[in-house]
Design an enzyme around this catalytic site. Structure first.
Site, PDB file in Angstrom:
ATOM      1  N   GLU A 197      25.469 116.689  80.249  1.00  0.00           N
ATOM      2  CA  GLU A 197      24.262 116.581  79.446  1.00  0.00           C
ATOM      3  C   GLU A 197      24.528 115.767  78.173  1.00  0.00           C
ATOM      4  O   GLU A 197      25.254 114.783  78.218  1.00  0.00           O
ATOM      5  CB  GLU A 197      23.748 117.993  79.118  1.00  0.00           C
ATOM      6  CG  GLU A 197      22.926 118.611  80.239  1.00  0.00           C
ATOM      7  CD  GLU A 197      21.509 118.065  80.298  1.00  0.00           C
ATOM      8  OE1 GLU A 197      21.087 117.374  79.353  1.00  0.00           O
ATOM      9  OE2 GLU A 197      20.819 118.332  81.294  1.00  0.00           O
ATOM     10  N   VAL A 198      23.949 116.194  77.053  1.00  0.00           N
ATOM     11  CA  VAL A 198      24.115 115.470  75.796  1.00  0.00           C
ATOM     12  C   VAL A 198      25.326 116.012  75.044  1.00  0.00           C
ATOM     13  O   VAL A 198      25.603 117.213  75.077  1.00  0.00           O
ATOM     14  CB  VAL A 198      22.841 115.586  74.925  1.00  0.00           C
ATOM     15  CG1 VAL A 198      22.526 117.039  74.575  1.00  0.00           C
ATOM     16  CG2 VAL A 198      22.962 114.744  73.649  1.00  0.00           C
ATOM     17  N   GLY A 231      33.584 114.980  80.060  1.00  0.00           N
ATOM     18  CA  GLY A 231      32.577 114.267  80.832  1.00  0.00           C
ATOM     19  C   GLY A 231      33.235 113.116  81.558  1.00  0.00           C
ATOM     20  O   GLY A 231      33.903 112.296  80.933  1.00  0.00           O
ATOM     21  N   SER A 278      36.905 115.056  74.727  1.00  0.00           N
ATOM     22  CA  SER A 278      36.869 115.034  73.263  1.00  0.00           C
ATOM     23  C   SER A 278      37.253 116.408  72.737  1.00  0.00           C
ATOM     24  O   SER A 278      36.843 117.438  73.284  1.00  0.00           O
ATOM     25  CB  SER A 278      35.489 114.629  72.747  1.00  0.00           C
ATOM     26  OG  SER A 278      34.488 115.529  73.202  1.00  0.00           O
ATOM     27  N   CYS A 280      25.700 120.042  75.534  1.00  0.00           N
ATOM     28  CA  CYS A 280      25.895 120.148  76.980  1.00  0.00           C
ATOM     29  C   CYS A 280      24.749 120.891  77.661  1.00  0.00           C
ATOM     30  O   CYS A 280      24.909 121.449  78.754  1.00  0.00           O
ATOM     31  CB  CYS A 280      27.238 120.813  77.292  1.00  0.00           C
ATOM     32  SG  CYS A 280      28.630 119.938  76.519  1.00  0.00           S
TER      33      CYS A 280
END
Length: 228
Positions: free
Chosen positions: A78-79, A153, A167, A183
């Site tokens: 996701e983000v 990711g 990260s 996420c």
């Protein structure tokens, strides 16, 4: 008896760099690589940016998010947020290449990356853990149990070649994580090593994580063998 010796990965320190040119470079590297191309790890620190996975819902960008660039990517997930004070390592690897212990599968690959993060955190006396169904690493105990400290990711192409990566939050401005559902999880708290009481130079954590990754993924320089 013959043994497979690990082929050393190329480790590139890219300093601080904008996200989009690095994203383009990862894809170009993967397009051009051959079965003989050495694997590479790229260590980078990004200026503030939100990145979206392939199936990301823009509804997870909340109030305040418009202050920071948003980039659509081709990774899973996701983000997430990248920014100064965060270790980012991109993994350009060929999972089908023979390594000690055999070829890697995507699930094993993710497991080893997560273990590398857990090992690095343990070296700084922080306990991290996996959460089933939610890639990344979370605090294992204390008042911040369940808070996310590292994100994962990846893109794995049909030929087994990977890019994107991992990260780990070291010493960041954590406010932008409050402008998204990290996420895709509403209300998920995000922490960094500094907020957990550990002051560590970013370069030290970058090097520690790169070393753990190369060891666990079987792409470290082999240890010299003593001769009798």
């Amino acid at each position: 008896m013959s043994t497979i010796r690990p082929e050393a990965a190329v480790i590139r320190h890219l300093g601080q760099a904008e996200y989009e040119p690095i994203f383009a470079a990862m894809r170009a590297f993967t397009d051009a690589r051959t079965p003989d191309t050495p694997d590479e790890l790229w260590i980078v620190e990004h200026p503030p940016v939100f990145t979206l996975g392939l199936g990301a819902d823009r509804g997870h960008l909340l109030a305040g998010a418009s202050a920071i660039p948003v980039v659509q990517t081709d990774r899973g997930g996701e983000v997430t947020y990248h920014g100064p004070g965060q270790v980012v390592i991109y993994l350009m690897m060929d999972l089908r290449r023979n390594k000690p212990g055999g070829k890697l599968y995507a699930r094993q690959f993710v497991h080893k990356i997560e273990q590398a993060i857990i090992n690095v955190l343990a070296a700084y006396n922080l306990a991290g853990e996996r959460v089933e169904g939610a890639p990344g690493i979370y605090m294992a105990g204390g008042p911040k149990k369940g808070a996310k400290i590292a994100a994962l990711g990846l893109k794995v192409r049909g030929n087994g070649c990977t890019y994107h990566g991992v990260s780990l939050n070291v010493g960041m401005d954590l406010a932008p994580f409050g402008w998204i559902n990290p996420c895709g999880y509403a209300g998920l708290e995000t922490v960094d090593m500094r907020s957990m009481g550990v002051e560590a130079p970013l370069a030290d954590v970058q090097n520690a994580l790169a070393e753990e990754l190369t060891q666990l993924l079987g792409v470290a320089e082999p240890e010299p063998v003593a001769q009798d």
